[in-house]
Design an enzyme around this catalytic site. Structure first.
Site, PDB file in Angstrom:
ATOM      1  CB  SER A   1      22.470 -57.007 -33.892  1.00  0.00           C
ATOM      2  OG  SER A   1      21.966 -57.601 -35.054  1.00  0.00           O
TER       3      SER A   1
ATOM      4  N   GLY B   1      23.134 -54.870 -38.954  1.00  0.00           N
ATOM      5  CA  GLY B   1      23.617 -54.565 -37.607  1.00  0.00           C
ATOM      6  C   GLY B   1      23.695 -53.106 -37.255  1.00  0.00           C
TER       7      GLY B   1
ATOM      8  NE  ARG C   1      19.118 -53.622 -33.715  1.00  0.00           N
ATOM      9  CZ  ARG C   1      18.968 -54.588 -32.802  1.00  0.00           C
ATOM     10  NH1 ARG C   1      18.159 -54.415 -31.794  1.00  0.00           N
ATOM     11  NH2 ARG C   1      19.640 -55.716 -32.891  1.00  0.00           N
TER      12      ARG C   1
ATOM     13  CE1 TYR D   1      19.466 -60.689 -27.297  1.00  0.00           C
ATOM     14  CE2 TYR D   1      17.557 -59.297 -27.721  1.00  0.00           C
ATOM     15  CZ  TYR D   1      18.295 -60.444 -27.982  1.00  0.00           C
ATOM     16  OH  TYR D   1      17.852 -61.324 -28.921  1.00  0.00           O
TER      17      TYR D   1
ATOM     18  CB  CYS E   1       4.729 -65.538 -12.815  1.00  0.00           C
ATOM     19  SG  CYS E   1       2.974 -65.383 -12.629  1.00  0.00           S
ATOM     20  CD  GLU E   2      10.600 -65.200 -15.898  1.00  0.00           C
ATOM     21  OE1 GLU E   2      11.716 -64.645 -15.833  1.00  0.00           O
ATOM     22  OE2 GLU E   2      10.348 -66.147 -16.625  1.00  0.00           O
TER      23      GLU E   2
ATOM     24  CE1 TYR F   1      15.907 -59.325 -35.148  1.00  0.00           C
ATOM     25  CE2 TYR F   1      16.600 -57.050 -34.874  1.00  0.00           C
ATOM     26  CZ  TYR F   1      16.679 -58.260 -35.540  1.00  0.00           C
ATOM     27  OH  TYR F   1      17.543 -58.395 -36.600  1.00  0.00           O
TER      28      TYR F   1
HETATM   29  N1  LLP Z   1      22.019 -60.339 -41.347  1.00  0.00           N
HETATM   30  C1  LLP Z   1      22.250 -61.413 -40.598  1.00  0.00           C
HETATM   31  C2  LLP Z   1      22.982 -62.542 -41.148  1.00  0.00           C
HETATM   32  C3  LLP Z   1      21.765 -61.452 -39.282  1.00  0.00           C
HETATM   33  O1  LLP Z   1      22.012 -62.518 -38.537  1.00  0.00           O
HETATM   34  C4  LLP Z   1      21.059 -60.356 -38.758  1.00  0.00           C
HETATM   35  C5  LLP Z   1      20.549 -60.368 -37.401  1.00  0.00           C
HETATM   36  C6  LLP Z   1      20.832 -59.247 -39.596  1.00  0.00           C
HETATM   37  C7  LLP Z   1      21.337 -59.276 -40.884  1.00  0.00           C
HETATM   38  C8  LLP Z   1      20.058 -58.037 -39.150  1.00  0.00           C
HETATM   39  O2  LLP Z   1      20.617 -57.395 -38.063  1.00  0.00           O
HETATM   40  P1  LLP Z   1      20.042 -55.949 -37.633  1.00  0.00           P
HETATM   41  O3  LLP Z   1      20.323 -54.991 -38.737  1.00  0.00           O
HETATM   42  O4  LLP Z   1      18.584 -56.098 -37.432  1.00  0.00           O
HETATM   43  O5  LLP Z   1      20.748 -55.648 -36.357  1.00  0.00           O
HETATM   44  N2  LLP Z   1      17.080 -60.422 -31.440  1.00  0.00           N
HETATM   45  C9  LLP Z   1      18.189 -59.492 -31.381  1.00  0.00           C
HETATM   46  C10 LLP Z   1      18.820 -59.294 -32.704  1.00  0.00           C
HETATM   47  C11 LLP Z   1      19.271 -60.583 -33.316  1.00  0.00           C
HETATM   48  C12 LLP Z   1      19.795 -60.335 -34.667  1.00  0.00           C
HETATM   49  C13 LLP Z   1      20.097 -61.605 -35.363  1.00  0.00           C
HETATM   50  N3  LLP Z   1      20.613 -61.403 -36.666  1.00  0.00           N
HETATM   51  C14 LLP Z   1      17.688 -58.155 -30.824  1.00  0.00           C
HETATM   52  O6  LLP Z   1      16.521 -58.070 -30.499  1.00  0.00           O
HETATM   53  O7  LLP Z   1      18.456 -57.237 -30.645  1.00  0.00           O
END
Ligand code: LLP
Length: 467
Positions: free
Chosen positions: A227, A265, A312, A367, A394-395, A424
């Site tokens: 991602s 991603g 995202r 992150y 509290c951090e 996210y």
């Molecule tokens: N497809 C699969 C199989 C995935 O695991 C993910 C994200 C996506 C698509 C979508 O990815 P995107 O286009 O949103 O980057 N919590 C983290 C991101 C974790 C993403 C997990 N999988 C953050 O806040 O950056």
């Protein structure tokens, strides 16, 4: 010492704020979707997640059109799944479906929301490295379009569910291409030493097993390299490696492998500084189509139907979080050390505490992500100050905006708008310190409406069993 001070600390930068967001002519109050930030906070409370519906829909359409258009240019087509883990609510799922996107879900809960939204089950892709037997059964019974197999154990589990339901199920196999996406370690998913997918070298044996089950219809490989990716090189290498085994897989399956899913991603800018490097969707789409066309020629196969799963990139920029300033404090950066620390030419940092924090935005703590902030209830002629926006938890790692600049007269009671919180943030939110989750309000045509109810302290207390 380089002086990197920003000159216009009131500017609403349309590369990070939702398209159309701007300051109104009187008092410079920020308007999102035509609604004043001050009215939103008065009506719906603070903190508040605000989602610009038109901006979300427009971005979804642009991404879909770009990826499909470029796929068609090279002689194939593409399905664009919205990766709903980025932000999911019933209404968001409906917007995506109305804009022609399919939906990727990664748990029984996400599946439940997509189905409650009335999304056509055939347009749902179901992911997860540990789907339970009951989740698989629900997905098969609901008739989801595709289940993505993540381990060998799942082959038999899904086959058993299809036999029980008397149905045939389309499946993809998630593989690791071995490509190391250049992103945060926790966001990279296709190198070998992590939990998702199967090694590409195991694909032939697994496909042999999959096609031995009557109930399973193998449609292709899936690979999500990670991602927040800014360069397309990883996708090129990944597509090349995956398509490199398609001839062998076709021999095993006894027919052509119709599809290839390259995951999501696509990276976005969180701050104006990142905006210059962030990829634009049209460029990514063009490059991806060329990459797949080239890799297919190299592999000696027809270009498969493509699938992508952006999350995202679809919703990130359309979301803003509004907070209210509670306290401020100045910290002298020069300290007592030999080398006086300075930041962007400043020797003082203004800490601004807001009424939320890592419970509504865990990304800086998880992150090390940075965000961009502006005063939303007014503009100011005061000189710029170096600021760090922190939460109420509290951090000391409870940071919302690590480093930005605001007018130095920012004060308790001001409303702050933090940009690019559409992805996210709500989905990773928690109740740390028993802080209730804020509501999500959609703005459109000058009006705001709640699309996800906020929690109250009573909601949280109600979960505790009182003896
Ligand atoms: N497809 C699969 C199989 C995935 O695991 C993910 C994200 C996506 C698509 C979508 O990815 P995107 O286009 O949103 O980057 N919590 C983290 C991101 C974790 C993403 C997990 N999988 C953050 O806040 O950056």
């Amino acid at each position: 010492m380089t002086d990197h001070r920003t000159r216009d600390v009131n500017a609403i930068d349309d590369r990070v704020f939702p398209r159309g967001a701007r300051r109104g002519s009187e008092c410079g109050v920020l308007k999102i979707g035509g609604v004043r930030a001050t009215e939103l906070v008065e009506q719906f409370g603070s903190p508040l997640y605000v989602v610009d519906e038109d901006a979300t829909r427009a971005t979804a359409r642009e991404i879909r059109d770009a990826l499909r258009g470029e796929a068609q240019r090279v002689g194939t087509d593409a399905t664009v799944y919205y990766a709903s883990k980025a932000f999911l609510s019933v209404q968001t799922a409906q917007w995506m479906a109305e804009e022609g996107l399919a939906i990727d879900v990664a748990s029984g809960g996400e599946l439940m929301v997509a189905l409650a939204a009335g999304v056509d089950p055939a347009k749902i892709g179901f992911h997860g490295n540990n789907k339970s037997e009951s989740e698989i059964a629900r997905a098969v019974e609901a008739g989801v379009g595709t289940i993505i197999i993540d381990s060998e154990i799942e082959v038999a589990r899904i086959a058993a569910a299809t036999a029980a339901a008397g149905k045939r199920q389309r499946v993809r196999l998630r593989v690791n291409s071995g490509v190391h996406a250049s992103t945060h370690d926790y966001l990279a998913t296709a190198h070998e030493d992590q939990k998702f997918g199967m090694p590409l070298t195991d694909a032939p044996a697994l496909v042999r097993e999959i096609v031995s089950h009557e109930g399973l219809d193998f449609v292709g490989l899936h690979c999500h390299i990670g991602s927040q990716i800014f360069a397309t090189e990883g996708f090129r290498e990944s597509a090349r490696r995956l398509l490199g085994v398609y001839v062998e897989l076709a021999e095993i399956a006894g027919r052509q492998i119709p599809e290839l899913n390259l995951g999501g991603g696509f990276g976005i800018a969180y701050t104006p500084e990142q905006a210059a490097e962030a990829p634009n969707v049209a460029d990514i789409a063009r490059q991806l189509a060329d990459i797949v066309a080239e890799a297919s020629t190299e592999a000696g196969i027809a270009i498969p139907h493509l699938a992508f799963e952006p999350g995202r990139a679809v919703v990130g920029q359309s979301g803003v979080t509004l907070y209210t300033v509670g306290t401020t404090k100045r910290v002298d950066l020069t300290g007592t050390g030999e080398a006086a620390p300075v930041d962007r030419g400043y020797t003082e940092r203004l800490y601004i505490s807001v009424d939320g924090g890592m419970s509504d935005n865990a990304r800086p703590a998880l992150y090390g992500s940075d965000y961009h902030v502006r005063i939303a209830n007014r503009q100011s002629e005061a000189a710029p100050a170096l600021v760090r926006v922190v939460g109420k938890h509290c951090e000391s790692g409870d940071i919302v905006v690590y480093r930005d600049e605001l007018p130095a007269d920012v004060q308790p009671g001001d409303t702050l708008a933090v940009a690019v919180t559409g992805a996210y943030c709500w989905s990773l939110s928690s109740n740390y310190n028993f802080v209730p989750r804020p509501a999500v309000v959609a703005v459109r045509g000058g009006e705001g409406r709640v699309i996800v109810r906020g929690q109250t302290e009573a909601d949280l207390l109600a979960q505790s069993i009182v003896a």
